[in-house]
Design a protein around this motif. Structure first.
Motif, PDB file in Angstrom:
ATOM      1  N   TYR A   1       0.861  -1.183   0.000  1.00 19.05           N
ATOM      2  CA  TYR A   1       0.000   0.000   0.000  1.00 19.05           C
ATOM      3  C   TYR A   1       0.893   1.226   0.000  1.00 19.05           C
TER       4      TYR A   1
ATOM      5  N   ALA B   1     -10.109   4.492   9.614  1.00 25.39           N
ATOM      6  CA  ALA B   1      -9.485   3.175   9.791  1.00 25.39           C
ATOM      7  C   ALA B   1      -7.959   3.250   9.795  1.00 25.39           C
TER       8      ALA B   1
ATOM      9  N   MET C   1      -7.717   2.919  -2.853  1.00 20.66           N
ATOM     10  CA  MET C   1      -8.341   2.804  -1.533  1.00 20.66           C
ATOM     11  C   MET C   1      -8.724   4.211  -1.092  1.00 20.66           C
TER      12      MET C   1
ATOM     13  N   THR D   1      -5.124   0.490  11.115  1.00 20.60           N
ATOM     14  CA  THR D   1      -3.911   0.016  10.443  1.00 20.60           C
ATOM     15  C   THR D   1      -2.688   0.350  11.298  1.00 20.60           C
TER      16      THR D   1
ATOM     17  N   VAL E   1       1.662  -1.141  12.320  1.00 26.32           N
ATOM     18  CA  VAL E   1       2.522  -2.274  12.679  1.00 26.32           C
ATOM     19  C   VAL E   1       2.122  -2.860  14.040  1.00 26.32           C
TER      20      VAL E   1
ATOM     21  N   PHE F   1      -3.354  -5.539   7.627  1.00 24.53           N
ATOM     22  CA  PHE F   1      -3.370  -4.780   8.883  1.00 24.53           C
ATOM     23  C   PHE F   1      -2.337  -5.404   9.820  1.00 24.53           C
TER      24      PHE F   1
ATOM     25  N   ILE G   1       0.820  -6.144   9.383  1.00 27.85           N
ATOM     26  CA  ILE G   1       1.885  -7.021   8.874  1.00 27.85           C
ATOM     27  C   ILE G   1       3.070  -6.166   8.410  1.00 27.85           C
TER      28      ILE G   1
ATOM     29  N   ILE H   1      -1.204  -7.977   2.462  1.00 27.84           N
ATOM     30  CA  ILE H   1      -1.132  -6.555   2.118  1.00 27.84           C
ATOM     31  C   ILE H   1      -0.279  -5.879   3.196  1.00 27.84           C
ATOM     32  N   VAL H   2       0.708  -5.138   2.762  1.00 29.57           N
ATOM     33  CA  VAL H   2       1.594  -4.461   3.718  1.00 29.57           C
ATOM     34  C   VAL H   2       1.534  -2.958   3.468  1.00 29.57           C
TER      35      VAL H   2
HETATM   36  O1  LIG Z   1      -0.699  -0.377   7.467  1.00 32.45           O
HETATM   37  P1  LIG Z   1      -0.928  -1.822   7.663  1.00 32.45           P
HETATM   38  O2  LIG Z   1      -1.191  -2.151   9.100  1.00 32.45           O
HETATM   39  O3  LIG Z   1       0.148  -2.645   7.021  1.00 32.45           O
HETATM   40  O4  LIG Z   1      -2.328  -2.195   6.938  1.00 32.45           O
HETATM   41  C1  LIG Z   1      -2.555  -2.042   5.503  1.00 32.45           C
HETATM   42  C2  LIG Z   1      -3.256  -0.781   5.249  1.00 32.45           C
HETATM   43  O5  LIG Z   1      -2.413   0.302   5.620  1.00 32.45           O
HETATM   44  C3  LIG Z   1      -3.917  -0.425   3.919  1.00 32.45           C
HETATM   45  O6  LIG Z   1      -4.451  -1.516   3.278  1.00 32.45           O
HETATM   46  C4  LIG Z   1      -4.951   0.593   4.310  1.00 32.45           C
HETATM   47  C5  LIG Z   1      -4.703   1.891   4.600  1.00 32.45           C
HETATM   48  N1  LIG Z   1      -5.832   2.506   5.033  1.00 32.45           N
HETATM   49  C6  LIG Z   1      -6.832   1.607   5.052  1.00 32.45           C
HETATM   50  C7  LIG Z   1      -8.158   1.742   5.448  1.00 32.45           C
HETATM   51  C8  LIG Z   1      -8.965   0.623   5.399  1.00 32.45           C
HETATM   52  C9  LIG Z   1      -8.493  -0.579   4.919  1.00 32.45           C
HETATM   53  C10 LIG Z   1      -7.168  -0.729   4.511  1.00 32.45           C
HETATM   54  C11 LIG Z   1      -6.322   0.373   4.598  1.00 32.45           C
END
Ligand SMILES: O=P(O)(O)OC[C@@H](O)[C@@H](O)c1c[nH]c2ccccc12
Length: 261
Positions: free
Chosen positions: A24, A61, A101, A184, A186, A213, A215, A232-233
């Motif tokens: 992402y 989120a 997204m 979201t 680490v 989320f 990872i 998904i990272v």
């Molecule tokens: O940041 P993380 O914990 O690696 O998770 C992925 C996430 O950032 C990306 O898919 C995302 C960013 N904002 C979001 C809002 C909803 C769903 C997903 C997302």
């Protein structure tokens, strides 16, 4: 077949016994002009698809890392319109599927109908709108119906089996399995129920399950990846781009591809 671009990309990786790796990035973080180089860099590193975040002022989120990236992007004037205009200048050089997204509000401001048209024209493969639940997604779906843009649905850890079945039945491209309760960012541990949850999802879903989320490490890619069709990272990649640690990103992708097969 419509809606097949994203699905095919993931399924063809899975057919080789590998798992999908989807990074992402936040559009406009570091300036919109970096969007092209980031996408081409990730594409060259061999990712399965790329999730592109649209910055928004009220990102419910998003954890701290993604929030900060969104603030930086907004501060330098990034809007959904400017992102789509920028994408238009280079989309023909991109072969890896792109998934946008965004929260619903920027879409409403832009105009839903026009947005669907532009996405189709730019070859966008998927769309994730986390604040539009299944029950509210009909309008978007109807606008995307004639396009190749898949509307990706999210399933949370707390979704009941009945709800899970409803969501996967509507799933296009892949199902985004949210691996934590919350935002979201680490993490260093995951819920004990995660393994069972992902198994259940895989059992009922006609489309691949990508877990996301929290990872960030290779160990997490390996352990969670083994329970899903891919990972998904987000935060780890966003932070590394922010610090221009390109080698680190490349290593994570290459190492992930090795541990995931
Ligand atoms: O940041 P993380 O914990 O690696 O998770 C992925 C996430 O950032 C990306 O898919 C995302 C960013 N904002 C979001 C809002 C909803 C769903 C997903 C997302």
């Amino acid at each position: 077949m419509a809606k097949a671009k994203l699905l095919n990309a993931i399924q063809s990786v899975n057919a080789h016994g590998d798992k999908a790796f989807v990074p992402y990035i936040m559009a406009g973080d570091g300036g919109l002009k970096t969007l092209k180089s980031k996408i081409l860099f990730l594409q060259a590193a061999g990712v399965t698809a790329i999730e592109i975040g649209i910055p928004f002022s009220d990102p419910v989120a998003d954890g701290p890392t993604i929030q900060k990236a969104g603030e930086r992007a907004l501060a330098n004037g990034t809007t959904l319109r400017s992102i789509l205009q920028e994408l238009e200048t280079f989309y023909q050089e991109v072969s890896v599927p792109l998934v946008l997204m965004t929260y619903y509000n920027p879409l409403l401001n832009y105009g839903l109908e026009q947005f669907a048209e532009v996405c189709d024209k730019l070859g966008i493969a998927g769309l994730i709108v986390p604040d539009v639940p299944l029950e509210e997604s009909e309008l978007l779906k109807s606008l995307l119906i004639k396009t190749d843009v898949a509307l990706v649905q999210l399933v949370s850890l707390t979704s009941s089996p009945e709800r899970m079945e409803k969501i996967v039945a509507a799933g296009e491209g892949f199902i985004y399995a949210v691996t934590v309760n919350g935002i979201t960012g680490v993490r260093d541990r995951f819920d004990d129920q995660l393994e069972k949850h992902l198994k259940q999802l895989k059992d009922v879903s006609p489309v691949p399950i990508l877990a996301g989320f929290g990872i960030s490490t290779l160990e997490q890619v390996k352990s969670i990846g083994s329970l899903a069709d891919g990972v998904i990272v987000g935060s780890a990649i966003v932070e590394a781009f922010h610090r221009t640690e390109l080698e680190k990103i490349k290593e994570l992708i290459e190492a992930s591809k090795k541990v995931l097969n």
